[in-house]
Enzyme design. Structure first.
Site, PDB file in Angstrom:
ATOM      1  CG  ASP A 114      -4.880  -5.854   1.790  1.00 10.23           C
ATOM      2  OD1 ASP A 114      -4.898  -6.688   2.717  1.00 10.23           O
ATOM      3  OD2 ASP A 114      -4.224  -6.020   0.745  1.00 10.23           O
ATOM      4  CG  ASP A 176      -2.366 -12.344   5.217  1.00  7.06           C
ATOM      5  OD1 ASP A 176      -2.406 -13.581   5.175  1.00  7.06           O
ATOM      6  OD2 ASP A 176      -1.404 -11.688   4.794  1.00  7.06           O
TER       7      ASP A 176
HETATM    8  N1  GLY Z   1      -1.057  -9.100   4.274  1.00  2.41           N
HETATM    9  C1  GLY Z   1       0.231  -9.238   3.721  1.00  2.41           C
HETATM   10  C2  GLY Z   1       1.307  -9.537   4.677  1.00  2.41           C
HETATM   11  O1  GLY Z   1       1.124  -9.854   5.815  1.00  2.41           O
HETATM   12  O2  GLY Z   1       2.444  -9.458   4.247  1.00  2.41           O
END
Ligand code: GLY
Length: 398
Positions: A114, A176
């Site tokens: 992230d 993601d």
């Molecule tokens: N990356 C986590 C979400 O989209 O909740």
């Protein structure tokens, strides 16, 4: 004085020619002005807690904040930068820098993927808008941190380390993760380091080969076998089921492949983005206002919860993708994005100034299977909503 008045009248006349009453552009302008006020209120609300950032609300409607290590930490700083870009308000610039510095340690974090979200939305926007070189080293460091998670057997960047909620996964990669590649593509050019782009493109290619179904939808989690490098599990974490189409996951994929086409010019990425977009815009479960249910296969549609965050991310992505496709698709994608903006700018989703714990949008879903963050505001819904409005405004006024 008289001249000033004439200039004002002229400006108002120009404005009334370019926007018709209740046009999407007019709604966007009104909403952006409102968002400036709301963002300032949010910034002030955490003024005396210099290590906290907005996340969501609790059951009493009170603000829930997070520390910089939670994956959403970069979105509010990014929102403040967009608000400064829109308004030129120097107070916003000071807050934007203040909140950006709150996530500074993330540039050295290597235990999750992230870092791209956290550092590129904050420091990335800070540099884009100010050109201040003081913001650059954080982006370069974060890119170096992110590529430590690339593995040459699986040919992708690992999203999560040994997930406690699913010990079966050897090497979990979530859709993601496509979003984190934008920072690598940007860094490759800025810091003249082609390896950043090599990693981004290899990850995008591996994901393209393994994450997607024939209908253009994607799985949420692919776990790779660390010996063979091949997928050994195709699962979900935040969707309704392994086989369902989790709405935000589809949005991340759409945005990610559109961005990868922009950065690389590789038509394979454009084709992938089109397949995802076609899945979304033609889906029989996409509601009339075009804001998706939290999962396209949620069990209790039409009573399932909506996910405004998925709507905002999809909208922002379509406002880019429509520029790269044939004219029929272009019109369709643009119309859907406009309908999404109309909906998000309406009082169904948009909170009045001073309410909603100072978040802009209501009605997002964070993690339904976990029972957390259901039908609440979320900082990333606001970030991509603001980005979509800024993209739309630029398209209509420049
Ligand atoms: N990356 C986590 C979400 O989209 O909740």
């Amino acid at each position: 004085m008289k001249n000033l008045f004439l200039v004002f009248v002229l400006l108002m006349l120009i404005a009334s020619c370019t926007t018709t009453p209740n046009s999407t552009l007019q709604k966007v302008e009104t909403t952006l002005s409102q968002a400036v006020e709301q963002s300032l209120l949010m910034a002030e609300s955490l003024a005396d807690q210099p290590d906290r950032l907005p996340q969501t609300i609790d059951a009493n409607g009170e603000l829930v904040s997070c520390d910089q290590y939670w994956w959403v930490s970069g979105f509010f700083p990014g929102q403040l930068w967009y608000m400064y870009e829109y308004s030129g308000n120097e107070e916003l610039k000071i807050w934007a820098d203040n909140y950006t510095q709150r996530v500074a340690d993330q540039q050295f974090v290597t235990d999750n993927h992230d870092v791209g979200f956290m550092v590129y939305c904050s420091f990335g926007n800070a540099y884009r808008i100010t050109n201040d070189e003081a913001y650059l080293s954080a982006i370069e460091n974060a890119s170096k941190s992110l590529i430590t998670r690339f593995d040459s057997t699986t040919m992708c960047i690992r999203s999560w380390d040994n997930a406690s909620w699913n010990s079966q996964w050897q090497y979990a990669v979530i859709i993601d993760n496509m979003m984190n590649l934008e920072m690598l593509e940007w860094s490759a050019k800025k810091f003249e380091n082609p390896y950043f782009a090599d990693v981004a493109r290899t990850h995008a290619n591996t994901t393209m080969a393994n994450h997607f179904r024939k209908d253009g939808s994607s799985f949420h989690v692919i776990s790779y076998d660390t010996i063979t490098g091949l997928p050994h599990a195709k699962h979900t974490a935040q969707g309704y089921s392994h086989e369902s189409a989790w709405a935000r996951g589809q949005a991340w994929g759409l945005y990610g492949y559109t961005m990868m086409f922009r950065e690389s010019g590789d038509s394979a990425y454009l084709n992938q983005a089109i397949q995802i977009a076609d899945f979304i815009v033609n889906h029989p479960n996409l509601p009339e206002d075009k804001i998706p249910y939290w999962d396209y296969n949620a069990p209790n549609i039409p009573d399932a919860k909506r996910d405004a965050s998925a709507g905002a991310i999809t909208c922002s992505a379509l406002l880019e993708l429509y520029q790269y496709v044939d004219s029929d698709r272009s019109k369709q994608y643009f119309n859907i994005a406009e309908q999404q903006l109309d909906a998000l700018c309406s009082d169904v989703y948009l909170a009045p100034v001073g309410e909603n714990a100072n978040f802009l949008l209501k009605h997002s879903v964070g993690h339904m299977p976990n029972g957390s963050e259901i039908d609440v505001p979320l900082s990333y819904a606001d970030y991509y909503f603001v980005e979509a409005m800024m993209r739309y405004r630029k398209l209509k006024t420049e």
